[in-house]
Design a protein around this motif. Structure first.
Motif, mmCIF file in Angstrom:
data_model
loop_
_atom_site.group_PDB
_atom_site.id
_atom_site.type_symbol
_atom_site.label_atom_id
_atom_site.label_comp_id
_atom_site.label_asym_id
_atom_site.label_seq_id
_atom_site.Cartn_x
_atom_site.Cartn_y
_atom_site.Cartn_z
ATOM 1 N N PRO A 139 -3.410 -9.042 2.636
ATOM 2 C CA PRO A 139 -2.101 -8.566 1.744
ATOM 3 C C PRO A 139 -1.190 -8.041 1.732
ATOM 4 C CG PRO A 139 -4.004 -6.591 2.391
ATOM 5 C CD PRO A 139 -4.230 -8.069 2.781
ATOM 6 N N VAL A 143 -7.931 -10.736 -3.880
ATOM 7 C CA VAL A 143 -6.998 -10.720 -3.969
ATOM 8 C C VAL A 143 -6.768 -12.861 -3.745
ATOM 9 C CG1 VAL A 143 -7.244 -10.076 -1.345
ATOM 10 C CG2 VAL A 143 -5.294 -10.529 -2.702
ATOM 11 N N VAL A 151 -9.375 -4.240 -1.786
ATOM 12 C CA VAL A 151 -8.701 -4.932 -2.416
ATOM 13 C C VAL A 151 -9.472 -6.777 -2.662
ATOM 14 C CG1 VAL A 151 -6.758 -6.930 -1.966
ATOM 15 C CG2 VAL A 151 -6.458 -3.915 -2.112
ATOM 16 N N LEU A 201 -3.742 1.947 -0.914
ATOM 17 C CA LEU A 201 -4.906 0.985 -1.384
ATOM 18 C C LEU A 201 -5.239 0.635 -0.015
ATOM 19 C CD1 LEU A 201 -2.538 -1.247 -3.058
ATOM 20 C CD2 LEU A 201 -3.831 0.703 -4.573
ATOM 21 N N SER A 213 -7.830 -1.587 1.617
ATOM 22 C CA SER A 213 -7.702 -3.433 1.763
ATOM 23 C C SER A 213 -9.692 -4.072 1.518
ATOM 24 C CB SER A 213 -7.167 -4.056 3.433
ATOM 25 O OG SER A 213 -8.067 -3.530 3.963
ATOM 26 N N TYR A 243 -2.719 -3.673 -7.727
ATOM 27 C CA TYR A 243 -2.507 -4.813 -7.055
ATOM 28 C C TYR A 243 -3.032 -6.018 -6.708
ATOM 29 C CZ TYR A 243 -2.083 -7.079 -2.552
ATOM 30 O OH TYR A 243 -1.230 -7.662 -1.399
ATOM 31 N N VAL A 244 -4.188 -6.246 -7.731
ATOM 32 C CA VAL A 244 -4.772 -7.557 -7.190
ATOM 33 C C VAL A 244 -3.976 -7.823 -8.224
ATOM 34 C CG1 VAL A 244 -6.697 -9.087 -7.375
ATOM 35 C CG2 VAL A 244 -6.302 -7.246 -5.924
ATOM 36 N N GLU A 304 -5.591 -0.746 -6.984
ATOM 37 C CA GLU A 304 -6.132 -1.455 -5.878
ATOM 38 C C GLU A 304 -6.402 -3.238 -6.556
ATOM 39 O OE1 GLU A 304 -7.698 1.184 -2.436
ATOM 40 O OE2 GLU A 304 -7.876 0.574 -5.251
ATOM 41 N N TRP A 321 -1.084 -9.286 -7.804
ATOM 42 C CA TRP A 321 -0.544 -10.222 -6.755
ATOM 43 C C TRP A 321 -1.065 -11.186 -7.353
ATOM 44 C CZ3 TRP A 321 -3.476 -13.766 -3.565
ATOM 45 C CH2 TRP A 321 -2.147 -14.120 -1.931
ATOM 46 N N ASP A 360 0.964 -1.328 -0.186
ATOM 47 C CA ASP A 360 0.415 0.323 0.054
ATOM 48 C C ASP A 360 1.019 1.399 -0.120
ATOM 49 O OD1 ASP A 360 0.911 -1.143 2.314
ATOM 50 O OD2 ASP A 360 -0.900 0.141 3.889
#
Length: 128
Positions: A96, A115, A110, A105, A107, A64-65, A61, A68, A48
Motif C-alpha cells: 500500500p 486491498v 488494509v 492506517l 497495513s 482506503y481500500v 482502512e 484504492w 496512511d
C-alpha cells in the motif's frame, strides 16, 4: 538499457478534476512504459498520512481500500483501451506504499479489508 520504472498515480486528490487527470494520464504512462521498461504501478504515496490532512479524520482502512480498488479498476480499464499488452499478464502494483508502520492506517487491516481483491499487488511497499 534494462532499467525498469514504476509510475505513480495520484490518490491524494479526490476531486472530479483529479479523476479526469488520472484517466488522461493512463495512456501517457502506459505508452512511455511499453518498451520492456515497466516494473510496477503505484496508486498513491503514503496514504496512511491522508487522514485528518486531506481526508476526514474518520477515514479508515475500509475507506482506503474502497477508494484504492475503485481507482485501480479505472486504471486497468483505461490500460485495456490504450495499452492492452500492459493490461494483461504483467499488470501489478506496489502497495500500500505506506509511510510507516505506526501511522493512521494499519497495513494488516488494509490487507484484511481486501486491498488485493483483484490479485494485482506485485510487491508490498512500506517506507519505514
Amino acid at each position: 538499457p534494462g532499467v525498469q520504472f514504476s509510475h505513480g498515480f495520484n490518490l491524494g486528490k479526490n476531486t472530479t478534476e483529479a479523476m479526469n487527470t488520472l484517466i488522461a494520464t493512463v495512456p501517457l504512462a502506459c505508452k512511455a512504459l511499453s518498451y520492456g521498461n515497466f516494473a510496477h504501478w503505484e496508486m498513491g504515496n503514503e496514504p496512511d498520512l491522508f487522514a485528518r490532512a486531506i481526508r476526514p479524520a474518520t477515514w479508515n482502512e475500509t475507506d482506503y481500500v474502497a477508494e484504492w480498488l475503485n481507482k485501480t479498476r479505472i486504471v486497468r480499464r483505461e490500460l485495456m483501451r490504450a495499452c492492452p499488452e500492459l493490461g494483461h499478464g504483467h499488470y501489478n502494483y506496489l502497495a500500500p506504499s505506506f509511510a510507516g508502520t505506526g501511522n493512521r492506517l494499519n497495513s494488516l487491516k488494509v490487507w484484511e479489508a481486501g486491498v488485493d481483491s483483484d490479485s494485482d499487488i506485485g510487491m508490498n511497499s512500506m517506507h519505514k
